[in-house]
Design an enzyme around this catalytic site. Sequence first.
Site, PDB file in Angstrom:
ATOM      1  N   GLY A 120       1.819   1.098 -11.188  1.00  0.00           N
ATOM      2  CA  GLY A 120       2.881   0.255 -10.658  1.00  0.00           C
ATOM      3  C   GLY A 120       2.422  -0.603  -9.504  1.00  0.00           C
ATOM      4  O   GLY A 120       3.023  -1.619  -9.198  1.00  0.00           O
ATOM      5  N   GLN A 121       1.323  -0.223  -8.880  1.00  0.00           N
ATOM      6  CA  GLN A 121       0.915  -0.906  -7.647  1.00  0.00           C
ATOM      7  C   GLN A 121       0.374  -2.312  -7.899  1.00  0.00           C
ATOM      8  O   GLN A 121       0.287  -3.117  -6.987  1.00  0.00           O
ATOM      9  CB  GLN A 121      -0.096  -0.036  -6.886  1.00  0.00           C
ATOM     10  CG  GLN A 121      -1.529  -0.024  -7.411  1.00  0.00           C
ATOM     11  CD  GLN A 121      -1.747   0.888  -8.595  1.00  0.00           C
ATOM     12  OE1 GLN A 121      -0.950   0.951  -9.508  1.00  0.00           O
ATOM     13  NE2 GLN A 121      -2.857   1.605  -8.603  1.00  0.00           N
ATOM     14  N   GLY A 122      -0.034  -2.601  -9.140  1.00  0.00           N
ATOM     15  CA  GLY A 122      -0.527  -3.944  -9.437  1.00  0.00           C
ATOM     16  C   GLY A 122      -2.035  -4.028  -9.539  1.00  0.00           C
ATOM     17  O   GLY A 122      -2.618  -5.109  -9.491  1.00  0.00           O
ATOM     18  N   ALA A 154      -5.595   8.213  -3.430  1.00  0.00           N
ATOM     19  CA  ALA A 154      -6.140   7.925  -2.100  1.00  0.00           C
ATOM     20  C   ALA A 154      -6.023   6.454  -1.698  1.00  0.00           C
ATOM     21  O   ALA A 154      -6.656   6.029  -0.754  1.00  0.00           O
ATOM     22  CB  ALA A 154      -7.610   8.378  -2.005  1.00  0.00           C
ATOM     23  N   THR A 179      -8.243  -0.525  -4.915  1.00  0.00           N
ATOM     24  CA  THR A 179      -8.410  -1.940  -4.569  1.00  0.00           C
ATOM     25  C   THR A 179      -9.748  -2.113  -3.853  1.00  0.00           C
ATOM     26  O   THR A 179     -10.513  -3.028  -4.135  1.00  0.00           O
ATOM     27  CB  THR A 179      -7.260  -2.422  -3.662  1.00  0.00           C
ATOM     28  OG1 THR A 179      -6.053  -2.342  -4.400  1.00  0.00           O
ATOM     29  CG2 THR A 179      -7.484  -3.853  -3.196  1.00  0.00           C
ATOM     30  N   GLY A 236      -7.326  -0.177   1.450  1.00  0.00           N
ATOM     31  CA  GLY A 236      -6.240   0.387   0.647  1.00  0.00           C
ATOM     32  C   GLY A 236      -4.873   0.266   1.288  1.00  0.00           C
ATOM     33  O   GLY A 236      -4.718   0.311   2.504  1.00  0.00           O
ATOM     34  N   GLY A 263      -0.843   1.632  -0.053  1.00  0.00           N
ATOM     35  CA  GLY A 263      -0.046   2.200  -1.146  1.00  0.00           C
ATOM     36  C   GLY A 263       0.719   3.378  -0.613  1.00  0.00           C
ATOM     37  O   GLY A 263       1.921   3.321  -0.360  1.00  0.00           O
ATOM     38  N   GLU A 264      -0.013   4.448  -0.386  1.00  0.00           N
ATOM     39  CA  GLU A 264       0.609   5.654   0.158  1.00  0.00           C
ATOM     40  C   GLU A 264       1.205   5.423   1.547  1.00  0.00           C
ATOM     41  O   GLU A 264       2.250   5.957   1.900  1.00  0.00           O
ATOM     42  CB  GLU A 264      -0.440   6.757   0.291  1.00  0.00           C
ATOM     43  CG  GLU A 264      -1.078   7.168  -0.994  1.00  0.00           C
ATOM     44  CD  GLU A 264      -2.329   7.970  -0.718  1.00  0.00           C
ATOM     45  OE1 GLU A 264      -2.225   9.189  -0.674  1.00  0.00           O
ATOM     46  OE2 GLU A 264      -3.405   7.369  -0.527  1.00  0.00           O
TER      47      GLU A 264
END
Lengths: 154, 296, 794
Positions: free
Chosen positions: C498-500, C538, C542, C747, C749-750
């Site tokens: 989902g993150q792309g 993690a 990217t 990174g 995301g999280e």
Amino acid sequence: MKKMITFTINGELRSVEVEPNDILLHILRDKLGVTSPKIGCERGDCGTCTILLNGKSVRSCLMLAVEADGQEIITVEGLSDDGLTPLQDAFIKHNSFQCGFCAPGMILAATELLEKNPHPTKGEVKEAIAGNLCRCTGYEPIIEAVLDVSSQSN
Amino acid sequence: MAIAHEFEYFKPESLEEAVKLKARYGDRARLLAGGTDLIVKINDELESPEAVIDLKGIKEMKRLEFKDGRLFIGPLVTFSELIDSPEVREKFPLFIEAAETVASGSIRNRATLVGNICSAVPSLDSGTPLLTYEAEVIARGEDGERTIPIAEWFVGPKKNALKEGEIVVGVSIPEPPKKHGGCYVKLGRYRGEDLAQVGVGILALEGNEYRVAFCAVGPIASRADKIEKLLQGKKLDNGLIEEAIKLVPEEIAPIDDIRATGEYRMHMAGVMLGRGLRAAVARLNGQGPEYGISVI
Amino acid sequence: MSQANQIKGKIMEELKYIGKSFPRIDGKEKVTGAAQYVDDLEYGPNLLHTEIVESTEPFAKIIKIDTSRAEKVPGVVTVITGKDFPYKFGLYMKDRYIMAQDVVRFVGEQVAAVIARDPKTARRAAKLVKVKYEPLTPVFDQMEAIKKNPILIHPDLGEYTHVPWFYPKAKTNIAHWKKVRLGDMEKGFAEADVILEDTYHVPRYAHCCMESHIAVGKLDQADRLTVWSSSQSPHTQRHLFAEALAPLGFTHKDIRVITPFIGGGFGGKAGVTMEILAAAFATKVKGNPVKVRWTRAQEFYNTYMRQAVLSKLKMGAKKDGTITAFEISNYWDAGPYVEYGANVVNASGLSAAGPYRIPNVKIDSLCIYTNLPAAGPYRGFGYSEMMFGVESHMERMAQKLGMDPVEFRKKNAFKGGDLLVYGAPMNANGFDECIDRVAEAIEYGKKAVSEDPNKVIGKGIAGAWKGPAMPPNASSSAFLKFSEDGSINILVSGIDMGQGYLTVMAQIAAEILTVPVEKIRTENPDTDRNAYEWQTVASHVTWSCGNAVKRAALDAREQIFETVHAAYLYDKSTLYLEDECVKCTIDPEFSLPLKDFVIDGIMVKDGTFRGGPILGKGMFMPEFSSTKSDPETSQGGKPNVHYTVGAGGLIIEIDKETGKVKVLKVAEAFDVGKAINPDLVNGQILGGFMQGLATALYEDMRFGENGEILNPNFTDYKIPTALDIPDEIIPIIVEVPQNDGPYGARGIGEHTMIPVMPAIANAVEDALGIRIKSMPITAEKIAMAIKAGVKEVD
């Protein structure tokens, strides 16, 4: 006891043999190959299995397949004959999905809203999609897409 | 998950046929209208009926009609149909306010009012408006038809007053004799869909007449007689509201469960009663928040 | 500078594809229903279905499993029990069998499985499997589990295999004890003017991916095992399947893992959980694919939910706001199997003092076995959990010192080059800018008053940081191949949950090769075909896979230049790419479209050809990372490749009677190094914020006396709906480049989930003067605290 049922799915009349305890969602997916309605919670809480039944959004996980006999069903596969609907385009433009698992149901819920109310308020959009859970987007991009379509239609 | 339990499926085309089937199977048959409750129960194996009788083939069961001062709601009338009816909205605004809090749109497109009251869970949203509007439930069995006042309908958690073999053929609601304002206040864990942890339905009628009912804070949804008696004939003011709130512990017996503690429910019932009374009276007078805007 | 270099330099400056918000390349598939998830694929008419028999006991010996009645049901193909597969598996700590052997350790543990021709038969037959247990005394609380002479959940812990950086304590329930020691604690506290000591508690939470876990395994007649799984880690799965099933003769080459689109991950689909069942079961039903799909309830029980943590914090600071000492004990309730979860404890233990420069630090991070369901990674990997205590404590310390909480954090924040608590240097970062911009966005410090007399308004802020938790040699690789029209397929094995990711990889390749994003496909993983990726966890792909794709694109570019050089003899240093053509600095007329030769090569005068299909490859492994350190102090090594930092702030309105919280405005700022696709970064901020908000206000997992989950469904485990979003949310992107990241990216995301819990708690205190030290902060908790007139809630 098996029963033959016939209903319109995405514009095509199809017949399928079902048992009384078959759930519509499973028949759509496993017997008819219509896989955009997803298995999410199987108790009506999440909305990933949403279909349009006679134009209204319903949970196909809470319907027996036999109940569909003689009805008309639309899923995202059948939303448009050619190309994407303005709402589908807006979903892409606004990043209104991430993993995409809720997108088919979300698009149908919003499609139903726009049919009934082409110029909803933000509150009405939220209410219309409130039964469709999305864990990824935080909903804002979905609401933006629906409002965008609304603002572009007469 | 597939349903493993097997049952027979019937779709009668007349009420008579349905009544016969129900008489034949009695408690071993379950009636299917919207299915939003029944299918979950069968899937979870909380119900294992031998037969499922789908009522959707019976045209007269779809009847939604306002006639001679009464609203008639057939067993197949969905919450969405009620919400979309301008007449119901105009004459029974409290009812609409409560109906709009039932689950979500696509559940309301299937779920029926009659199904809701037949399941008779203590948290049912339709309970308090039906109680305050003093609805009647019409049941049909092989011996004929009978009318059950809504106050006698709920007999215990998930238990209603139907006798074995009976089918509900409709709910009839009289238009209140006087101009009224209402307020349904629902406590959920967030603004999104939830089962009521406390529900308060209030009708304020012209001439300082009040009807108050609670749900989710006792084994059944019920009217609050002591509170109504206190309020009757009096003009609402802060002092009266305080007195009414003091009576709440005498009216309800909330329990602890995973959704809320009894203590919070008790506290909230008071808060909600106070705010609900104010909103209902304000609405009676053409003021207050629009219907549908939660006061909590 | 030569003309060629000038032109090339100009092109390098003007990024055409990086930093632009291209629409997602998987968009059309996902809005039309074309996107296929594991359950949407066709497996043929001989597909088998599974029903699992789960333990009803939290801790018990299995005395007998009677499968005889189930086996006789027509349509049942086989019934499997744990004894069919007495093999252990695990990523970091091998403490788990494929199915329970002689002991069950939580309610819901897999005991037996019925495999049948159809799901109804499987479900019916599973009810006929009878299991006899001899109950043992369970322990559900991590603090109970570490008392003297505890009941041992794993009596053989001392003999378990694990990664070298874990320190299990044999004959205890402590699966791993991470220690960090820096400076002199006694001295540090002696120097302090103010000491603040308190305890914070964060309970368990569930990921709630919309798609539950699912895997289909098939062993064909030639003994090739294919597993289709909804997973963040296809290569790691292949590796763990090969390890676990080695006794049956399987090697890596015999196993293929295919992962199509997945319906959310959030850490829950990292590593291996239920997928091992599909792999193992397939070996018993050769020739037939076998599907294992979790129900929503199983999704709560039998994947890795998030661990609970009890944080005991003691901080000392001087009047001027300098933190002198920080002592932290984090006690993690990890459940009975910690094969992944112990690494959450490890990684977050290293960073448990937050993004702050403190000379004297003592951290103990304990991974404790309990008899609740197994727990492990979840968005934030321990940081979401432990930063609640840290950032609550920071806020309170600032108050005690009479300092502005923003200034207090900035004064102590790590700057680039500062040494971290384990001795490695911190990367350059924009923490100060993040927190300043968040504070500005919510007008932090300016008191707001509600128009409603029943309501009060509060503002809260919190800092955040997180480094990728991964082995030092976690790597990514990429293949990149052209088609005849000059379009590109990138074959990598990261997961777009989902993150792309698919889109971002395409943008990186587009930038190097000047091929438009819409002419690039990034393919979902197939371990037979795509290049290796360790895992998509993690928030590192990217950065890591982005580097690999960049190198693959550079490799392809080099081959392109080689081909052109071979055919036209231009010096390679004079060649460059522009608009899908090769151009030459010394011959402005020369322009050769890529599509003319990337497959067929270039014909030279004599009719022969030069070149051939262009096939780029790239690899990235951080060669500077190391987990070698002193077990008693954690000094030495460089266990984290970098940290992403940021901050979140919000304005809330609380109804004093009902306790209900409404979020009026939110701002979150993160230093992503370089936003390769800003809209996708904003998507991470919006979504991660909401997921964090849900843990702070709504999600409330309840356990019964037997350790069973009382609300394993969305009816009572409340994840937010569209009606529960804030009125306004402002995503802020800060860009202090990461020197080893692709185009400076690191990174994201999280991280976006991490500041939310403490920011809410801080805002609640700002509004009401009540400090709540446990999560979640439900309306009920607030209302009852107001009613009771307390100032602190444990």
